[in-house]
Design a protein around this motif. Structure first.
Motif, mmCIF file in Angstrom:
data_model
loop_
_atom_site.group_PDB
_atom_site.id
_atom_site.type_symbol
_atom_site.label_atom_id
_atom_site.label_comp_id
_atom_site.label_asym_id
_atom_site.label_seq_id
_atom_site.Cartn_x
_atom_site.Cartn_y
_atom_site.Cartn_z
ATOM 1 N N VAL A 105 0.840 -1.209 0.000
ATOM 2 C CA VAL A 105 0.000 0.000 0.000
ATOM 3 C C VAL A 105 0.872 1.254 0.000
ATOM 4 O O VAL A 105 0.612 2.211 -0.734
ATOM 5 N N LYS A 106 1.924 1.214 0.822
ATOM 6 C CA LYS A 106 2.801 2.386 0.914
ATOM 7 C C LYS A 106 3.587 2.609 -0.373
ATOM 8 O O LYS A 106 3.772 3.753 -0.811
ATOM 9 N N LYS A 108 2.699 1.892 -3.408
ATOM 10 C CA LYS A 108 1.782 2.458 -4.402
ATOM 11 C C LYS A 108 1.514 3.940 -4.121
ATOM 12 O O LYS A 108 1.510 4.772 -5.034
ATOM 13 N N PHE A 109 1.298 4.268 -2.834
ATOM 14 C CA PHE A 109 1.028 5.658 -2.451
ATOM 15 C C PHE A 109 2.249 6.539 -2.731
ATOM 16 O O PHE A 109 2.114 7.639 -3.282
ATOM 17 N N CYS A 110 3.411 6.063 -2.332
ATOM 18 C CA CYS A 110 4.636 6.851 -2.517
ATOM 19 C C CYS A 110 4.955 7.079 -3.994
ATOM 20 O O CYS A 110 5.455 8.139 -4.373
ATOM 21 N N GLU A 112 2.644 7.276 -6.354
ATOM 22 C CA GLU A 112 1.639 8.227 -6.836
ATOM 23 C C GLU A 112 2.004 9.666 -6.481
ATOM 24 O O GLU A 112 1.825 10.592 -7.275
ATOM 25 N N TYR A 183 -10.902 11.623 -0.090
ATOM 26 C CA TYR A 183 -10.082 10.486 -0.530
ATOM 27 C C TYR A 183 -10.905 9.204 -0.477
ATOM 28 O O TYR A 183 -11.596 8.928 0.498
ATOM 29 N N ASP A 188 -6.592 3.373 3.928
ATOM 30 C CA ASP A 188 -5.256 3.137 3.375
ATOM 31 C C ASP A 188 -4.253 4.172 3.879
ATOM 32 O O ASP A 188 -3.050 3.890 3.970
ATOM 33 N N LEU A 189 -4.746 5.354 4.209
ATOM 34 C CA LEU A 189 -3.848 6.416 4.681
ATOM 35 C C LEU A 189 -3.277 6.103 6.063
ATOM 36 O O LEU A 189 -2.169 6.512 6.395
ATOM 37 N N VAL A 192 -0.324 3.717 5.360
ATOM 38 C CA VAL A 192 0.910 4.294 4.810
ATOM 39 C C VAL A 192 1.618 5.218 5.806
ATOM 40 O O VAL A 192 2.780 5.567 5.603
#
Length: 289
Positions: A105-106, A108-110, A112, A183, A188-189, A192
């Protein structure tokens, strides 16, 4: 089959789940004429939350068991009603969120948001930014000396719009803040993030604290919030403007092993408050009535 009747002032995840159980029945409130001419009936189990008013006291005194969501509330009830502590049980608020693989998850977030995977993330979210201390959150973050961190602030459109007027005051944080409006998957936040900071002025239990702990975040919370009962002394703030917190955050951001240990312990504790576990606690309480 005899059914257990329940009543409540405000619903929650546990109550919603209990409504699906075949052996549980919600006691229906009668209309004005029913209340006037019929004998008043009471539920076997009353879920208390919020203000301890005369109506709540009446239900507490006449139910077999009262369930409330903090020990502070339990103590208030005992002090005001003088009923036996054996008739009051505490079940903390439930969480029912999916625990995903944090690294995935992290990553993918990082990707983005073009953040280095090693960058620490401090998170803030709330329904009401002002009463939950968003200004105090920004004040604290602007004083942190650790360099490699980012801030996520997530909320509904009206909260974000108001926030944007405050952000120019925090020029030091200009390149660190990620603002997310509506969001799609806010849980998910938590996954991360490394730290969830809530310098709130609200007293009612913040379930976001449990969510953050469940998702392996270090948490910091004002001691006036009822969720203080589940965090340790290190995680407590004396007030929303507690300046000593800056040194604590700097310490755990610089101490990799300390942060890792806190995250692990928080996750372990938060597992006690899953909906499944709280349902088991309720059934255990019933079995001893």
């Amino acid at each position: 089959m005899n059914k257990t009747t329940i009543s409540y002032k405000t619903t929650n995840l546990l109550i919603d789940e209990l409504k699906k159980q075949k052996d549980i029945e919600v006691l229906k409130e009668g209309n004005f004429f029913t209340k006037l001419f019929s004998k008043k009936t009471y539920a076997d189990v009353y879920f208390h939350s919020g203000l301890l008013d005369d109506n709540s006291i009446d239900k507490i005194q006449n139910s077999k068991i009262t369930i409330t969501n903090t020990f502070a509330s339990m103590n208030q009830i005992i002090a005001k009603t003088k009923i036996s502590h054996e008739k009051i049980k505490v079940i903390y608020p439930s969480i029912n969120i999916e625990y995903k693989k944090i690294k995935e998850v992290k990553a993918k977030f990082c990707e983005e948001f073009q953040i280095d995977l090693k960058t620490k993330i401090i998170f803030f979210t709330a329904k009401n930014f002002k009463s939950s201390g968003v200004k105090e959150f920004l004040d604290i973050c602007s004083s942190i000396t650790y360099e490699d961190f980012k801030i996520i602030i997530a909320g509904e459109k009206n909260q974000i719009n108001t926030l944007k007027f405050q952000l120019p005051k925090y020029s030091k944080l200009e390149n660190k803040i990620i603002v997310l409006e509506n969001y799609s998957n806010i849980n998910d936040l938590f996954l991360v993030s490394d730290i969830f900071l809530l310098p709130t002025y609200n007293k009612s239990f913040s379930t976001n604290i449990i969510k953050a702990m469940f998702c392996k975040c270090a948490v910091f919370l004002n001691i006036d919030n009822d969720a203080k009962e589940i965090v340790d002394v290190f995680a407590s703030m004396d007030s929303p403007t507690d300046q000593s917190l800056i040194f604590k955050i700097d310490a755990i951001l610089n101490g990799k092993d300390d942060l890792k240990l806190i995250k692990k312990e928080n996750r372990k504790l938060a597992l006690e408050f899953t909906l499944e576990n709280n349902l088991s606690k309720f059934k255990h309480i019933l079995s001893n009535v």
